[in-house]
Design a protein around this motif. Sequence first.
Motif, PDB file in Angstrom:
ATOM      1  N   ASN A  37       0.842  -1.195   0.000  1.00 34.69           N
ATOM      2  CA  ASN A  37       0.000   0.000   0.000  1.00 34.69           C
ATOM      3  C   ASN A  37       0.882   1.252   0.000  1.00 34.69           C
ATOM      4  N   PRO A  38       0.675   2.172  -0.952  1.00 35.96           N
ATOM      5  CA  PRO A  38       1.519   3.372  -1.018  1.00 35.96           C
ATOM      6  C   PRO A  38       1.567   4.176   0.277  1.00 35.96           C
ATOM      7  N   PHE A  39       0.494   4.136   1.052  1.00 33.80           N
ATOM      8  CA  PHE A  39       0.449   4.835   2.339  1.00 33.80           C
ATOM      9  C   PHE A  39       1.552   4.311   3.255  1.00 33.80           C
ATOM     10  N   LYS A  42       5.125   5.055   2.002  1.00 33.33           N
ATOM     11  CA  LYS A  42       5.529   6.413   2.392  1.00 33.33           C
ATOM     12  C   LYS A  42       5.893   6.464   3.874  1.00 33.33           C
ATOM     13  N   ASN A 229     -11.765   5.464   1.744  1.00 35.47           N
ATOM     14  CA  ASN A 229     -10.484   5.887   1.174  1.00 35.47           C
ATOM     15  C   ASN A 229     -10.601   6.019  -0.342  1.00 35.47           C
ATOM     16  N   ASP A 255      -7.670  10.289   2.394  1.00 44.78           N
ATOM     17  CA  ASP A 255      -6.345   9.672   2.266  1.00 44.78           C
ATOM     18  C   ASP A 255      -5.302  10.676   1.781  1.00 44.78           C
ATOM     19  N   GLY A 257      -3.411  10.133  -1.192  1.00 43.29           N
ATOM     20  CA  GLY A 257      -2.392   9.503  -2.019  1.00 43.29           C
ATOM     21  C   GLY A 257      -2.334  10.164  -3.384  1.00 43.29           C
ATOM     22  N   CYS A 258      -1.215   9.978  -4.091  1.00 40.80           N
ATOM     23  CA  CYS A 258      -1.039  10.672  -5.373  1.00 40.80           C
ATOM     24  C   CYS A 258      -2.122  10.309  -6.388  1.00 40.80           C
ATOM     25  N   GLN A 274      -6.551  14.943   3.135  1.00 42.52           N
ATOM     26  CA  GLN A 274      -5.198  14.371   3.010  1.00 42.52           C
ATOM     27  C   GLN A 274      -4.521  14.201   4.363  1.00 42.52           C
ATOM     28  N   CYS A 329       1.632  14.383  -1.531  1.00 48.07           N
ATOM     29  CA  CYS A 329       1.020  13.051  -1.636  1.00 48.07           C
ATOM     30  C   CYS A 329       2.059  11.929  -1.559  1.00 48.07           C
ATOM     31  N   TRP A 330       1.580  10.711  -1.564  1.00 49.86           N
ATOM     32  CA  TRP A 330       2.463   9.535  -1.581  1.00 49.86           C
ATOM     33  C   TRP A 330       2.012   8.591  -2.681  1.00 49.86           C
ATOM     34  N   GLY A 331       2.922   7.718  -3.105  1.00 52.04           N
ATOM     35  CA  GLY A 331       2.639   6.820  -4.214  1.00 52.04           C
ATOM     36  C   GLY A 331       3.243   7.379  -5.498  1.00 52.04           C
TER      37      GLY A 331
END
Length: 333
Positions: A37-39, A42, A229, A255, A257-258, A274, A329-331
């Motif tokens: 998971n990108p979360f 990160k 999410n 969330d 994420g990117c 976010q 963001c993340w991802g």
Amino acid sequence: MQQSRIHLAIAAVATAIALPTFAAEPIIGLITKTETNPFFVKMKEGASAEAKAKGAKLLSAAGKTDGDNAGQVTAIENMIAAGAKTILITPSDSKAIVPSIKKAREKGVLVIALDSPTEPANATDALFATDNFKAGVLIGNYAKATMAGKPAKIATLDLFPGHPVGAQRHNGFLEGFGLKSLDAKSNELAKPAEVVCMADSFGDQAKGQTAMENCLQKNPDINVVYTINEPAAAGAFNALKKAGKEKGVLVVSVDGGCQGIKDVGAGKIAATSQQYPLKMAAMGVAAGVEYAKTGKKPSGYTDTGVTLIAAKAVAGVDSKDTKTGMDLCWGNK
């Protein structure tokens, strides 16, 4: 003279024995729900950078899937055996993990929950996380302002029953929308009359799509969708598009994420709250290093921040644009 030499020798040995306690490299463990998971990717990035900056050694592990409590139990045991004096954990099962955390704390290990609390919350020494109720309130405020008095028929794509984060976001959204809700401490989901469909998405895109398809079959006039999410939101959008309803339904989420921010920019999601996993982990590592150096423990809850990101600003609701969201963001960008 001989006695002086003996005293000096004893002092030197005492110093040599004492030094490792203070000079040894602190070992800090990070246990996330999953590795993919990108979360959580990160989060690991934030922990790694802070550990390097603070001269600590980071051990990391994760469950095979979200909900893999056994994997997290094994990770705790392995990290204790490896000499970790601080363990940061995002609990997959907020209740089942408690006995393992209790054993770790009894051995002098500092345990900090990241992102999600345990049940009870005081099973860990501290919690560094998003204010999930506030995250829900922000998107509820936005949805209410956007609807501008138009009667709402709401679908909620939730996490799964009994999860505190899922309940906080759901109930916060209802509170922000001005509907009858439950408070931030409840693990139950409020269901006022305006909520015409509730379904569990498990935070998964495919499950989110199926849940939305089922909701539309029950009530084709749904015009507001809250999702736990952004993957669930993407699934909801796919279902709406398949039904030819993507233009007339407001979708909000949580969330940051990117990919989620891209979906806000593309109009698939109207707004998202976010959160900041990198900050959570960095703060956790810093607290762990402080504990190793001084024995000082953090306690209680620390809010790591949340920001409303929207492609279109609405009067009376504070938000940031998607450029700001993409910067934080993340991802994959």
